[in-house]
Scaffold this active site. Structure first.
Site, PDB file in Angstrom:
ATOM      1  N   SER A  96      13.474 -13.275 -26.017  1.00 37.17           N
ATOM      2  CA  SER A  96      13.746 -14.443 -26.867  1.00 37.17           C
ATOM      3  C   SER A  96      13.474 -14.275 -28.348  1.00 37.17           C
ATOM      4  CB  SER A  96      12.961 -15.651 -26.367  1.00 37.17           C
ATOM      5  OG  SER A  96      13.663 -16.243 -25.316  1.00 37.17           O
ATOM      6  N   LYS A 149       8.610 -21.882 -34.294  1.00 39.15           N
ATOM      7  CA  LYS A 149       9.297 -22.302 -33.064  1.00 39.15           C
ATOM      8  C   LYS A 149       8.569 -23.498 -32.455  1.00 39.15           C
ATOM      9  CE  LYS A 149      10.997 -20.231 -28.698  1.00 39.15           C
ATOM     10  NZ  LYS A 149      11.051 -18.996 -27.889  1.00 39.15           N
ATOM     11  N   SER A 186      15.777 -17.480 -26.564  1.00 45.00           N
ATOM     12  CA  SER A 186      15.557 -18.893 -26.772  1.00 45.00           C
ATOM     13  C   SER A 186      15.148 -19.263 -28.191  1.00 45.00           C
ATOM     14  CB  SER A 186      14.485 -19.388 -25.807  1.00 45.00           C
ATOM     15  OG  SER A 186      13.236 -18.781 -26.099  1.00 45.00           O
TER      16      SER A 186
HETATM   17  N1  GLN Z   1      16.658 -15.547 -21.934  1.00 44.99           N
HETATM   18  C1  GLN Z   1      15.535 -15.317 -21.064  1.00 44.99           C
HETATM   19  C2  GLN Z   1      15.348 -16.494 -20.171  1.00 44.99           C
HETATM   20  O1  GLN Z   1      16.192 -17.301 -20.157  1.00 44.99           O
HETATM   21  C3  GLN Z   1      14.311 -14.998 -21.875  1.00 44.99           C
HETATM   22  C4  GLN Z   1      13.695 -16.175 -22.485  1.00 44.99           C
HETATM   23  C5  GLN Z   1      12.504 -15.875 -23.308  1.00 44.99           C
HETATM   24  O2  GLN Z   1      12.232 -14.716 -23.657  1.00 44.99           O
HETATM   25  N2  GLN Z   1      11.720 -16.912 -23.572  1.00 44.99           N
HETATM   26  O3  GLN Z   1      14.380 -16.628 -19.486  1.00 44.99           O
END
Ligand code: GLN
Length: 489
Positions: free
Chosen positions: A173, A74, A149
Site C-alpha cells: 500500500s 494517511k 491503499s
Molecule cells: N492491496 C492490498 C490489500 O488490499 C494491500 C493493502 C495494504 O498494503 N494495506 O490488502
C-alpha cells in the site's frame, strides 16, 4: 525542491514557514477538488504550527530537522483531536484521544500537518475505490486510479499538495500507489517504525513509511520516524543509522539480484518489464553487478497473503462492535438486543470489501479449518522468507517491477476482486518476510503513466536501499524527461 533545500531557505529566512504552508494550502484548494487526496484539510492548525516555527526562528532558537515542512498523513494514523476515519463509515466521527508515535515524532521535529489523506477503507484495496468517501484520482491522469491503499498520500505528493506524506503498507500500500503516481515510496523493515496509533489491519504485516518526490526526502522522514518505542512491543530497539549520510556512499560493486519469477510473472505489462530492465542496465553502468536469482515461492505470496491478512483483519476488526467506539446502529426494530445491534452496526459501518475480508478471515480461523488454511499459510510464509534468505547469500539487494501494470481505470476490476488482488503480486513477498522495500520511478508507458521499480533489501538494510535508489534516481533523471501532465508539479 527537496526538504534539505527548503530547510536551508527556512533557516536563512528566505521563505517563512507560513509562506510555505500557505502555498501548499492554495495548491490543495486549486487541485484537490479534482484529485481528492484529502479527506480533511487542517488549514487552521497548519497555519498555527507554521507561525510557531517562524516565531522560534525569529527568537533565534535552533530549528528541528523538519521545521516548517508541510506534510499529509494517511487517515489511518491517529491524530489527537483530529478525525481519523480509515475512510470508513464505521469511524466517520472518530476523534482519537491520543497521537500515533510516528506523527508525534514528526510534530516534535517541527513538521506542519496539512491534513489527512484518503485510503481504501481500512487500507483494504489497491485503488482507493473502496473508500467510503469517494476515490482519489491519479494526478497524471484523473481517469485513472492513484493506486492504494495509500492512494491519497501518493496523489497528494505527486500533485504538489504537500512536500511528503505518510502511508502504511501491509501488502504493497505504499509502494504500489507510489509507482502509479510517479513518486518515491518506502516500506521499512517490519519493526523499524512503531505502529502505535496506526489503526491495525494485519498486525504481523503492517508497517508505516514515507512518500516523497525524491529518495533523499524519504531518508529525511525515515530518520525522524524510525526507532524504538516501548508502546509497540514489535518495534526494534536497534540503533537508527544516519540515512542521509548513507545516500552518497559509493554503489560500485553492489550485487543486485533480478528475481526471475517476477520478470516472467503472468500479467506483467511488457512496457513495465522493458522499463525495469532498462533501469537494471543503468545500475550495471553505475558499477553494480547484476545476478539472476530464483525465488520459486515468490508467486505464492498472494495466496498466502489472502489467508493471513484477512485472518488478522478479522481479529483486529472485532473491536468495532457498536459499543466501545465507532458507529452504532439505531436501536429501532432491527436492533433491539446486543447481538442484533452489533450485527447491524457492522453491516452499516463496513463496506463490501471489508466485510469480504472479515468473512474470509473468520472462515480461515474457524475450528476445523485453521490447520488447512491459516497454519498452512504460515508455513508457506516461512518458505517465502527462506527464498529471500538464500537470495541474500548471493546478492545485496533485489530488483523487481513494483506493480505488474501502470495505473488502471476506475472500475477496471470492479467485477473481479481477484484481478485487483493481483496488483500486489510483486509487493506482498517483502511484507511476508518483513523486509524493507522502496519504489522509485523508472519511466513512463505510452499513455504517459509512470512506471516504478522496486528494490528489496535484507532486514534493516534501509540505508543501502536508499543509497542505491538515490544513485539510480540521480543517474536516470526520470522526472526530467517526464511527459507533461496538468495536475503534476
Ligand atoms: N492491496 C492490498 C490489500 O488490499 C494491500 C493493502 C495494504 O498494503 N494495506 O490488502
Amino acid at each position: 525542491m527537496g526538504i534539505a533545500e527548503w530547510r536551508g531557505k527556512l533557516q536563512r529566512g528566505e521563505v517563512s514557514a507560513r509562506e510555505l504552508t500557505d502555498r501548499h494550502l492554495a495548491r490543495i484548494e486549486s487541485v484537490d477538488p479534482t484529485v481528492h487526496a484529502f479527506l480533511e484539510v487542517t488549514a487552521e492548525r497548519a497555519r498555527a504550527d507554521a507561525d510557531r516555527i517562524d516565531a522560534a526562528r525569529l527568537a533565534g532558537e535552533s530549528l528541528p530537522p523538519l521545521a516548517g515542512i508541510p506534510l499529509a498523513i494517511k487517515d489511518n494514523l491517529c491524530t489527537k483531536g483530529i478525525r481519523t476515519t480509515c475512510s470508513s463509515r464505521m469511524l466517520e466521527n472518530f476523534v482519537p484521544p491520543y497521537e500515533s508515535t510516528v506523527t508525534e515524532r514528526l510534530w516534535s521535529a517541527g513538521a506542519v500537518l496539512l491534513g489527512k489523506t484518503n485510503l481504501d477503507e481500512f487500507a483494504m484495496g489497491s485503488s482507493t475505490e473502496t473508500s467510503a468517501f469517494g476515490p482519489s484520482r491519479n494526478p497524471w491522469n484523473p481517469e485513472r486510479v492513484p493506486g492504494g491503499s495509500s492512494g491519497g498520500s501518493a496523489a497528494a505528493v505527486a500533485a504538489g499538495e504537500c512536500l511528503a506524506s505518510l502511508g502504511s503498507d501491509t501488502g504493497g500500500s505504499i509502494r504500489q500507489p507510489a509507482s502509479f503516481c510517479g513518486v518515491v515510496g518506502l516500506k521499512p523493515t517490519y519493526g523499524r517504525v512503531s505502529r502505535w496509533g496506526l489503526v491495525a489491519f494485519a498486525s504481523s504485516l503492517d508497517q508505516i513509511g514515507p512518500f516523497s518526490t525524491s529518495v533523499a526526502d524519504s531518508a529525511e522522514i525515515l530518520q525522524v520516524i524510525a526507532g524504538a518505542d516501548r508502546r509497540d512491543s514489535t518495534c526494534l530497539t536497534t540503533a537508527v543509522p544516519d540515512y542521509r549520510s548513507a545516500l552518497e556512499q559509493p554503489v560500485k560493486g553492489l550485487r543486485v539480484g533480478l528475481i526471475r519469477e517476477c520478470f516472467e510473472a503472468e500479467g506483467l505489462d511488457p512496457q513495465v518489464k522493458a522499463s525495469v530492465l532498462a533501469a537494471a542496465a543503468q545500475l550495471e553502468q553505475l558499477g553494480c553487478e547484476l545476478v539472476d536469482i530464483s525465488c520459486p515461492r515468490f508467486n505464492d505470496g498472494i495466496a498466502t497473503y489472502y489467508v493471513i491478512a484477512p485472518s488478522e483483519a478479522s481479529a483486529n476488526l472485532a473491536r468495532y462492535d457498536g459499543v466501545k467506539y465507532g458507529l452504532r446502529a439505531a436501536a429501532d426494530a432491527g436492533a433491539d438486543n446486543l447481538a442484533m445491534m452489533t450485527a447491524r452496526s457492522r453491516a452499516e459501518g463496513f463496506g463490501d470489501e471489508v466485510q469480504r475480508r472479515i468473512l474470509i478471515g473468520t472462515y480461515a480461523l474457524s475450528a476445523g479449518y485453521v490447520d488447512a488454511f491459516y497454519r498452512k499459510a504460515q508455513q508457506v510464509r516461512t518458505l517465502i522468507r527462506q527464498d529471500f534468505d538464500r537470495a541474500y547469500e548471493q546478492v545485496d539487494l533485489l530488483l523487481t517491477p513494483t506493480s505488474p501494470t501502470t495505473a488502471f481505470r476506475f472500475g477496471a476490476h470492479a467485477e473481479d476482486p481477484l484481478a485487483m488482488y493481483l496488483a500486489d503480486l510483486l509487493t506482498i513477498p517483502a511484507n511476508m518476510a518483513g523486509l524493507p522495500a522502496i519504489s522509485v520511478p523508472c519511466g513512463f508507458d505510452d499513455q504517459g503513466l509512470p512506471i516504478g521499480l522496486q528494490l528489496i533489501g535484507g532486514v534493516l538494510q534501509e540505508a543501502r536501499l536508499l543509497q542505491l535508489a538515490h544513485h539510480y534516481e540521480q543517474a536516470a533523471a526520470v522526472m526530467a524527461a517526464r511527459p507533461s501532465a496538468s495536475l503534476v508539479v
